[in-house]
Scaffold this active site. Structure first.
Site, mmCIF file in Angstrom:
data_model
loop_
_atom_site.group_PDB
_atom_site.id
_atom_site.type_symbol
_atom_site.label_atom_id
_atom_site.label_comp_id
_atom_site.label_asym_id
_atom_site.label_seq_id
_atom_site.Cartn_x
_atom_site.Cartn_y
_atom_site.Cartn_z
ATOM 1 N N LYS A 89 7.720 0.455 0.547
ATOM 2 C CA LYS A 89 8.885 -0.190 1.022
ATOM 3 C C LYS A 89 9.924 -0.212 -0.114
ATOM 4 O O LYS A 89 11.461 -0.893 0.399
ATOM 5 C CB LYS A 89 8.317 -1.585 1.663
ATOM 6 N N TYR A 149 -6.049 -2.725 12.606
ATOM 7 C CA TYR A 149 -5.302 -2.963 11.337
ATOM 8 C C TYR A 149 -6.033 -4.133 11.684
ATOM 9 O O TYR A 149 -5.849 -4.816 11.528
ATOM 10 C CB TYR A 149 -4.003 -3.188 12.491
ATOM 11 N N TYR A 165 -3.668 -0.100 4.507
ATOM 12 C CA TYR A 165 -3.314 1.614 3.858
ATOM 13 C C TYR A 165 -3.459 2.530 3.265
ATOM 14 O O TYR A 165 -4.465 3.196 3.285
ATOM 15 C CB TYR A 165 -1.263 1.133 3.825
HETATM 16 C C1 LIG Z 1 3.911 -0.527 4.819
HETATM 17 C C2 LIG Z 1 2.723 0.466 4.246
HETATM 18 C C3 LIG Z 1 3.139 2.152 4.668
HETATM 19 C C4 LIG Z 1 2.976 2.530 5.527
HETATM 20 O O1 LIG Z 1 4.446 2.676 5.439
HETATM 21 P P1 LIG Z 1 5.353 3.002 7.229
HETATM 22 O O2 LIG Z 1 6.394 3.660 6.223
HETATM 23 O O3 LIG Z 1 4.866 1.626 7.841
HETATM 24 O O4 LIG Z 1 4.755 4.275 8.483
HETATM 25 C C5 LIG Z 1 1.664 2.775 3.779
HETATM 26 N N1 LIG Z 1 1.050 2.076 2.583
HETATM 27 C C6 LIG Z 1 1.392 0.646 2.039
HETATM 28 C C7 LIG Z 1 0.787 0.181 0.998
HETATM 29 C C8 LIG Z 1 1.989 -0.235 3.096
HETATM 30 O O5 LIG Z 1 2.680 -0.954 2.665
#
Ligand SMILES: *Cc1c(COP(=O)(O)O)cnc(C)c1O
Length: 364
Positions: A76, A290, A316
């Site tokens: 991010k 999720y 993730y």
């Molecule tokens: C937000 C996030 C993702 C996914 O990225 P997007 O742009 O939302 O698809 C992947 N890994 C981590 C650790 C994240 O925080």
């Protein structure tokens, strides 16, 4: 050197020169957009040789976007460099965003707002129903509060975009200038961060003489993949990009990514076409939903912690890694030499999931 070797050598040199010049052009295009420095770039690109040896497939590399530096790092940060610059340009004094309880996006946004002297309001949606005290208060939630953000909860299934607008109206009535960042920072402005990441990775590969065959990463709110799709298209790269889904089914995920990639390309303003077949998501590693742990995520996360000393997360990157490992075993990358896993970060969430890993206690 034989004649054919020389030819191959010359061709690959020409290819590298071409990539470098496309990268330079893309840098110039991107320089037109406001950006505020929040992270450490370029992030390292490192081989994972112990993992590669264990799996016996292509050589595996990791692009360390877990090392972006802002509040323990993650993907991010790249998006926020563009989003926060836009907020500043609009004269905002307050940031509003939303995410799941253990949102890495919320944590990095809270840190970015702190660094830029803005207030930050975070709305957290309870998507898992977990009452584990660590899940509710530790990990990313601890850091949100430590960065001084105000944090409030909403039930699962709430229209979070509408909730943010309501809050923005209230703040405006109180004389504030709020700026709303969508979940995951995924809009054409945030995705510019990953257009630039595609450029950064291609430049790195050229500089070490590496030919990257495939790039794999976890995909959620879709800004990361959409930016990469647009960025790779802009530099005419033939790297095979694959997102591993963490929430939506494949059709929905691919449509979301394609839609945002098209809008990101339009925002770039270079007349770039985004073919639908450049968007690939494999959503077979989500499990029950999720944020809900899977056995594959648990073993992948343990394996990487214990063979490479790397930390992945339960929501993730751990699921993305589970997909990578399984697909290597199934021969998906057969014929390819170098596969890069984009590490999107998230290790702060481990502390919100401390009971998930069934780890041994003290030995005596
Ligand atoms: C937000 C996030 C993702 C996914 O990225 P997007 O742009 O939302 O698809 C992947 N890994 C981590 C650790 C994240 O925080």
């Amino acid at each position: 050197m034989t004649q054919t070797d020389e030819t191959i050598d010359r061709q690959s040199r020409e290819q590298s020169d071409m990539t470098a010049s496309h990268c330079k052009e893309l840098s110039i295009t991107l320089a037109q957009f406001p950006r505020v420095a929040l992270g450490h770039f370029p992030t390292p690109l490192e081989p994972m040789d112990r993992l590669s040896e264990i799996l016996g497939g292509p050589r595996l590399w990791v692009k360390r976007d877990d090392c972006t530096g802002l509040s323990s790092g993650g993907n991010k940060t790249r998006k926020l460099e563009y989003l926060m610059a836009d907020a500043m340009q609009q004269g905002a004094d307050t940031i509003i965003t939303q995410g799941a309880t253990q949102s890495n996006h919320a944590r990095q946004t809270a840190a970015a707002a702190a660094k830029l002297g803005m207030a930050c309001h975070i709305l957290l949606e309870d998507r898992t129903g977990s009452n584990d005290p660590n899940y509710i208060m530790n990990g990313n939630v601890l850091l949100d509060r430590l960065h001084g953000a105000s944090v409030s909860k909403r039930g699962g299934g709430t229209d979070m975009a509408a909730e943010m607008e309501t809050l923005a109206d209230q703040l405006r009535d109180g004389g504030k200038s709020p700026y709303v960042i969508p979940g995951g920072g995924s809009n054409p402005i945030g995705a510019l961060g990953y257009v630039n990441a595609a450029r950064e990775l291609a430049d790195q590969a050229v500089s070490i003489g590496l030919k990257i065959d495939a790039l794999v990463h976890a995909t959620g709110s879709s800004g990361t993949q959409a930016g990469l799709v647009a960025g790779l298209a802009a530099i005419q790269s033939d790297i095979h990009l694959l997102g591993i889904g963490v929430r939506a089914p494949q059709d929905k995920q691919e449509s979301m990514v394609h839609d945002l990639a098209v809008r990101t390309a339009a925002h770039l303003g270079t007349g770039l076409e985004i073919p639908r077949d450049q968007v690939r998501a494999n959503c077979n590693y989500v499990g029950e939903g999720y944020g809900l742990p899977t056995d594959g995520m648990i073993s992948a996360t343990k394996l990487l912690a214990q063979t490479e000393g790397l930390l992945f997360d339960p929501v993730y990157s751990g699921k993305g890694l589970d997909g990578l490992i399984d697909l290597v075993k199934k021969g998906y990358f057969d014929g390819m030499q170098n596969v890069v896993f984009l590490h999107t970060g998230g290790s702060a969430a481990l502390f919100g999931y401390s009971d998930t890993f069934g780890l041994p206690g003290y030995t005596s």
